[in-house]
Design a protein around this motif. Structure first.
Motif, PDB file in Angstrom:
ATOM      1  N   GLU A  53       0.756  -1.402   0.207  1.00  0.00           N
ATOM      2  CA  GLU A  53       0.084   0.033  -0.030  1.00  0.00           C
ATOM      3  C   GLU A  53       0.771   1.152  -0.238  1.00  0.00           C
ATOM      4  OE1 GLU A  53      -3.463   0.326  -0.214  1.00  0.00           O
ATOM      5  OE2 GLU A  53      -3.397  -2.007  -0.095  1.00  0.00           O
ATOM      6  N   CYS A  54       0.473   2.239  -0.663  1.00  0.00           N
ATOM      7  CA  CYS A  54       1.120   3.460  -0.825  1.00  0.00           C
ATOM      8  C   CYS A  54       0.090   4.660  -0.614  1.00  0.00           C
ATOM      9  CB  CYS A  54       1.689   3.639  -2.259  1.00  0.00           C
ATOM     10  SG  CYS A  54       2.962   2.641  -2.604  1.00  0.00           S
TER      11      CYS A  54
ATOM     12  N   PRO B 211     -11.581  -2.309   1.080  1.00  0.00           N
ATOM     13  CA  PRO B 211     -10.824  -1.371   0.760  1.00  0.00           C
ATOM     14  C   PRO B 211     -11.038  -0.076   1.980  1.00  0.00           C
ATOM     15  CG  PRO B 211     -11.370  -1.967  -1.391  1.00  0.00           C
ATOM     16  CD  PRO B 211     -12.302  -2.877  -0.483  1.00  0.00           C
TER      17      PRO B 211
ATOM     18  N   THR C 228      -8.111   0.940   4.651  1.00  0.00           N
ATOM     19  CA  THR C 228      -7.665   2.218   4.672  1.00  0.00           C
ATOM     20  C   THR C 228      -7.770   2.787   6.177  1.00  0.00           C
ATOM     21  OG1 THR C 228      -7.953   2.374   2.250  1.00  0.00           O
ATOM     22  CG2 THR C 228      -7.662   4.583   3.635  1.00  0.00           C
TER      23      THR C 228
ATOM     24  N   ILE D 215      -4.939   6.049  -0.109  1.00  0.00           N
ATOM     25  CA  ILE D 215      -4.097   4.714  -0.072  1.00  0.00           C
ATOM     26  C   ILE D 215      -4.604   3.577  -0.914  1.00  0.00           C
ATOM     27  CG2 ILE D 215      -3.323   3.120   1.777  1.00  0.00           C
ATOM     28  CD1 ILE D 215      -3.825   5.042   3.956  1.00  0.00           C
ATOM     29  N   LEU D 216      -3.680   3.298  -1.570  1.00  0.00           N
ATOM     30  CA  LEU D 216      -3.913   2.344  -2.626  1.00  0.00           C
ATOM     31  C   LEU D 216      -2.800   1.436  -2.972  1.00  0.00           C
ATOM     32  CD1 LEU D 216      -5.443   4.649  -5.507  1.00  0.00           C
ATOM     33  CD2 LEU D 216      -6.815   2.836  -4.108  1.00  0.00           C
ATOM     34  N   PRO D 217      -2.732   0.048  -3.437  1.00  0.00           N
ATOM     35  CA  PRO D 217      -1.710  -0.929  -3.533  1.00  0.00           C
ATOM     36  C   PRO D 217      -0.914  -0.473  -4.824  1.00  0.00           C
ATOM     37  CG  PRO D 217      -3.939  -1.957  -4.490  1.00  0.00           C
ATOM     38  CD  PRO D 217      -4.125  -0.575  -3.705  1.00  0.00           C
TER      39      PRO D 217
ATOM     40  N   ALA E   2       1.118  -3.023   5.819  1.00  0.00           N
ATOM     41  CA  ALA E   2       0.753  -2.441   4.355  1.00  0.00           C
ATOM     42  C   ALA E   2       0.955  -3.601   3.368  1.00  0.00           C
ATOM     43  CB  ALA E   2       1.905  -1.352   4.422  1.00  0.00           C
TER      44      ALA E   2
END
Length: 317
Positions: free
Chosen positions: A167-168, A204, A208, A243-245, A267
């Protein structure tokens, strides 16, 4: 009446000679005569007009030889289709996938699978997170391509990891924090967040929220779009961060977006192929094998580390 009797009848009808037919069938002439006599008795008609010099088909025999050939051919096709299905080389495979998370590898996977197994009817359905899980539970899908975080609490569902993701934080390139190599928790605690709507993507949304809470703050969700593409557009427009992969999202994200990796074991996420444990569709392992090939191609192009093919899970019952 059985298929073997029909095959004997057709053999005699084509040769109009009991002796030649017997040799071809590796039977005695008397055995062939007995089978024909039994067939005529069952049909209550004469199929052949015989005398000491010749054998001819009767009018009924001429009609029946066409029907017998059709029955034999149909039977052979039925057997072939059944065996194809049992071996995974025929039948139907129903695959469900998320609206955005598979677009970087699914086209190649589908193309490779259809090329290798043209007899298998592949049905593809795009579903939301919740609908995909429900379809797996009900047995409406044979395979679901999803993230492992969505399957933790679904009983009797197995899955195989396709690749590991991380996750970023995602933000526009001109965001004040965009050039930071990493972000301190205090730096993002007051940031507005864009997250998928919980109605279509409960996992998701909750994931998050949990990531932020684990880092000491509760995110301020300002936008809740229904599609990942809209979410990315909103982030690019400056409506908030997300926040998404990384590997799942980066291939189709705008180059104007910046991805900053989150640290920590929580994460780490997985893209998986999942199926109901009681599903015995023989095409499932064939699809999984092709999926590994498509993922390997994707890994090589994106610099992903190889996934562990033996990394298979079964949620608790």
């Amino acid at each position: 009446m059985d298929i073997r009797q029909l095959e004997i009848f057709v053999c005699v009808a084509e040769r109009l000679n009991f002796t030649e037919a017997a040799k071809h069938l590796y039977l005695t002439q008397s055995a062939v005569s007995l089978q024909i006599a039994d067939l005529e008795k069952q049909l209550d008609v004469k199929l052949f007009a015989r005398n000491s010099h010749s054998v001819q088909l009767t009018a009924a025999g001429q009609v029946f030889v066409k029907e017998a050939k059709f029955i034999i051919t149909t039977s052979e096709e039925a057997i072939k289709r059944t065996r194809y299905t049992a071996s995974g080389f025929g039948g139907t495979l129903r695959v469900g996938f998320l609206e955005s998370h598979t677009k970087h590898f699914l086209p190649k996977l589908v193309k490779d699978f259809r090329h290798s197994y043209p007899k298998i009817k592949l049905l593809l359905t795009q579903l939301s997170w919740g609908d995909l899980n429900l379809a797996l539970e009900r047995g409406d899908l044979d395979i679901g391509l999803t993230m492992s975080v969505s399957l933790q609490n679904i009983p009797k569902v197995a899955w195989q990891t396709l690749y590991q993701d991380v996750e970023c934080f995602v933000m526009p390139y001109d965001h004040p924090l965009a050039n930071q190599p990493q972000l301190d928790l205090t730096a993002v605690a007051r940031e507005p967040f864009v997250v998928l709507n919980r109605e279509v993507a409960p996992c998701p949304y909750d994931f998050t929220l949990r990531l932020c809470v684990n880092r000491g703050f509760t995110p301020n969700f300002v936008e809740r779009p229904f599609l990942t593409e809209i979410l990315l557009t909103l982030v690019e427009s400056g409506e908030g961060i997300a926040i998404l992969p990384y590997f799942t999202t980066k291939p189709y994200a705008s180059p104007s977006l910046r991805f900053i990796k989150l640290e920590g074991d929580d994460a780490q996420v997985e893209m998986v192929a999942s199926w109901k444990r009681t599903n015995r569709n023989p095409a499932i392992p064939l699809f999984l094998n092709k999926a590994r090939g498509a993922i390997q191609f994707f890994q090589n192009s994106m610099g992903l580390p190889p996934s562990n093919d033996s990394n298979e899970h079964l949620s608790s019952i």
